[in-house]
Motif scaffolding. Structure first.
Motif, short mmCIF file in Angstrom:
data_model
loop_
_atom_site.label_atom_id
_atom_site.label_comp_id
_atom_site.label_asym_id
_atom_site.label_seq_id
_atom_site.Cartn_x
_atom_site.Cartn_y
_atom_site.Cartn_z
N GLN A 1 0.81 -1.22 0.00
CA GLN A 1 0.00 0.00 0.00
C GLN A 1 0.85 1.28 0.00
OE1 GLN A 1 -2.19 1.09 3.51
NE2 GLN A 1 -0.77 0.00 4.88
N HIS A 2 2.12 1.16 0.36
CA HIS A 2 2.99 2.33 0.41
C HIS A 2 3.60 2.66 -0.95
CE1 HIS A 2 2.64 2.48 4.74
NE2 HIS A 2 3.01 1.23 4.84
N PHE A 3 3.37 1.82 -1.96
CA PHE A 3 3.86 2.12 -3.30
C PHE A 3 2.85 3.00 -4.04
CE2 PHE A 3 6.54 -1.39 -2.22
CZ PHE A 3 7.69 -1.22 -2.97
N ARG A 4 3.38 3.83 -4.93
CA ARG A 4 2.56 4.72 -5.76
C ARG A 4 2.74 4.38 -7.23
NH1 ARG A 4 -0.84 7.19 -2.07
NH2 ARG A 4 0.38 7.48 -0.15
N VAL A 5 1.70 4.59 -8.02
CA VAL A 5 1.75 4.28 -9.44
C VAL A 5 2.71 5.24 -10.16
CG1 VAL A 5 0.42 4.29 -11.59
CG2 VAL A 5 -0.55 3.28 -9.52
N ILE A 6 3.55 4.68 -11.03
CA ILE A 6 4.43 5.50 -11.87
C ILE A 6 3.65 5.94 -13.11
CG2 ILE A 6 6.53 5.54 -13.25
CD1 ILE A 6 7.71 3.47 -11.43
N GLU A 7 3.45 7.23 -13.24
CA GLU A 7 2.75 7.77 -14.40
C GLU A 7 3.78 8.32 -15.39
OE1 GLU A 7 -0.11 10.51 -12.89
OE2 GLU A 7 -1.01 9.05 -11.53
N SER A 8 3.31 8.96 -16.46
CA SER A 8 4.23 9.46 -17.48
C SER A 8 5.22 10.45 -16.88
CB SER A 8 3.45 10.13 -18.62
OG SER A 8 2.63 11.18 -18.11
N LYS A 9 4.76 11.32 -16.00
CA LYS A 9 5.64 12.21 -15.26
C LYS A 9 4.88 12.70 -14.03
CE LYS A 9 8.81 16.12 -15.58
NZ LYS A 9 9.34 17.23 -16.41
N VAL A 10 5.39 12.36 -12.85
CA VAL A 10 4.73 12.73 -11.62
C VAL A 10 5.78 13.14 -10.61
CG1 VAL A 10 4.76 10.38 -10.69
CG2 VAL A 10 3.01 11.98 -9.91
N THR A 11 5.42 14.01 -9.69
CA THR A 11 6.34 14.43 -8.64
C THR A 11 6.25 13.48 -7.46
OG1 THR A 11 6.17 16.75 -9.31
CG2 THR A 11 6.97 16.32 -7.08
N ALA A 12 7.36 12.83 -7.16
CA ALA A 12 7.40 11.91 -6.03
C ALA A 12 7.47 12.66 -4.71
CB ALA A 12 8.60 10.97 -6.16
N GLY A 13 7.89 13.91 -4.74
CA GLY A 13 7.99 14.71 -3.53
C GLY A 13 8.97 15.84 -3.72
N THR A 14 9.19 16.60 -2.66
CA THR A 14 10.18 17.67 -2.68
C THR A 14 11.22 17.40 -1.61
OG1 THR A 14 8.87 19.05 -1.17
CG2 THR A 14 8.55 19.38 -3.53
N LEU A 15 12.42 17.91 -1.85
CA LEU A 15 13.54 17.66 -0.95
C LEU A 15 14.24 18.99 -0.67
CD1 LEU A 15 15.40 15.59 0.48
CD2 LEU A 15 16.54 15.24 -1.72
N THR A 16 14.35 19.34 0.61
CA THR A 16 14.95 20.61 1.02
C THR A 16 16.08 20.35 2.01
OG1 THR A 16 12.79 21.69 0.77
CG2 THR A 16 14.48 22.90 1.97
N PHE A 17 17.20 21.07 1.83
CA PHE A 17 18.35 20.91 2.71
C PHE A 17 18.63 22.19 3.48
CE2 PHE A 17 19.08 17.96 -0.82
CZ PHE A 17 19.28 16.78 -0.13
N THR A 18 18.90 22.03 4.78
CA THR A 18 19.29 23.15 5.63
C THR A 18 20.57 22.77 6.36
OG1 THR A 18 16.98 23.79 5.97
CG2 THR A 18 18.62 24.68 7.51
N GLN A 19 21.61 23.58 6.21
CA GLN A 19 22.88 23.26 6.87
C GLN A 19 22.81 23.64 8.34
OE1 GLN A 19 26.30 25.14 5.09
NE2 GLN A 19 27.74 23.71 6.03
N VAL A 20 23.18 22.70 9.21
CA VAL A 20 23.14 22.93 10.66
C VAL A 20 24.55 23.00 11.25
CG1 VAL A 20 20.86 21.90 10.94
CG2 VAL A 20 22.89 20.45 11.09
N ALA A 21 25.55 22.55 10.50
CA ALA A 21 26.95 22.58 10.90
C ALA A 21 27.77 22.26 9.66
CB ALA A 21 27.22 21.56 12.02
N PRO A 22 29.07 22.51 9.69
CA PRO A 22 29.88 22.15 8.53
C PRO A 22 29.72 20.68 8.16
CG PRO A 22 31.16 23.53 10.02
CD PRO A 22 29.87 23.19 10.73
N GLN A 23 29.32 20.44 6.92
CA GLN A 23 29.11 19.09 6.37
C GLN A 23 28.00 18.31 7.08
OE1 GLN A 23 33.35 17.78 6.61
NE2 GLN A 23 33.21 17.55 4.37
#
Length: 216
Positions: free
Chosen positions: A58-80
């Motif tokens: 149930q956790h799988f999603r259908v692959i369509e011609s082009k769909v957004t799987a999600g967004t990914l955001t990065f925030t630096q909290v310390a060097p590397q």
């Protein structure tokens, strides 16, 4: 002769045991109950396996011609060291990541044979986000922070893992999409676009565009 004698003795003992078993249980009244009991246990075990598989699928999603799987955001909290926020159909997830580059893995299930003929569509699930150091010494010595599971299913009941082990012998085939070696940049935000042939990170702000230029 020694081993022939031992074989004859063993054969006689085996014959006596068979005669004893037949004498004690020749009516076989117990056999029907034993078979029914084992069949019931087998059906219960099969029901448990199918139920766990259903819960995982149930956790799988259908692959369509082009769909957004999600967004990914990065925030630096310390060097590397970064905090990554993954937003998808099942909500938002925050994970910690270390390194200079990021990678992401997606599990894919592809239907084969009769399953494909009746119209079942391929599916995907975000699996793992990884960090990687550019310096080989750091990468070798790193013990934590380089991998964050996006899929909580343990391997022993992961449908994708079992499909991968049974590759070519089942109605479903395990495949995978990967994005590798994208620079980690503070504030970068990406859209994860997925289609039948792969996964593509699309930059959503200037920081992400700068990271993609370095990636290319």
């Amino acid at each position: 002769m020694q081993f022939l004698g031992l074989a004859l003795i063993a054969a006689v003992v085996a014959a006596l045991l068979v005669l004893l078993a037949l004498r004690q249980g020749w009516r076989m009244n117990w056999l029907g109950g034993w078979l029914r009991g084992n069949l019931l246990l087998a059906l219960l075990a099969l029901a448990a396996v199918v139920g766990l598989a259903a819960w995982d699928v149930q956790h799988f999603r259908v692959i369509e011609s082009k769909v957004t799987a999600g967004t990914l955001t990065f925030t630096q909290v310390a060097p590397q060291h970064y905090e990554a926020v993954i937003s998808g159909p099942e909500g938002e997830q925050k994970v910690s990541l270390a390194g200079d580059l990021w990678e992401i893995e997606v599990q894919v299930l592809r239907w084969q044979g009769l399953a494909s003929v009746i119209g079942l569509e391929d599916g995907y699930r975000l699996h793992r986000l990884l960090g990687r150091y550019l310096a080989l010494e750091q990468q070798r010595d790193a013990s934590s922070g380089l991998s964050a599971n996006l899929n909580p299913t343990p391997a022993w009941r992961d449908v994708w893992v079992w499909a991968d082990r049974l590759s070519g012998r089942s109605l479903v085939q395990a495949d995978a999409f990967e994005v590798r070696f994208v620079p980690l940049v503070d504030g970068a935000r990406f859209s994860l676009d997925i289609g039948p042939t792969g996964l593509t990170p699309e930059p959503l702000n200037a920081q992400a565009k700068a990271a993609m230029k370095r990636f290319q």
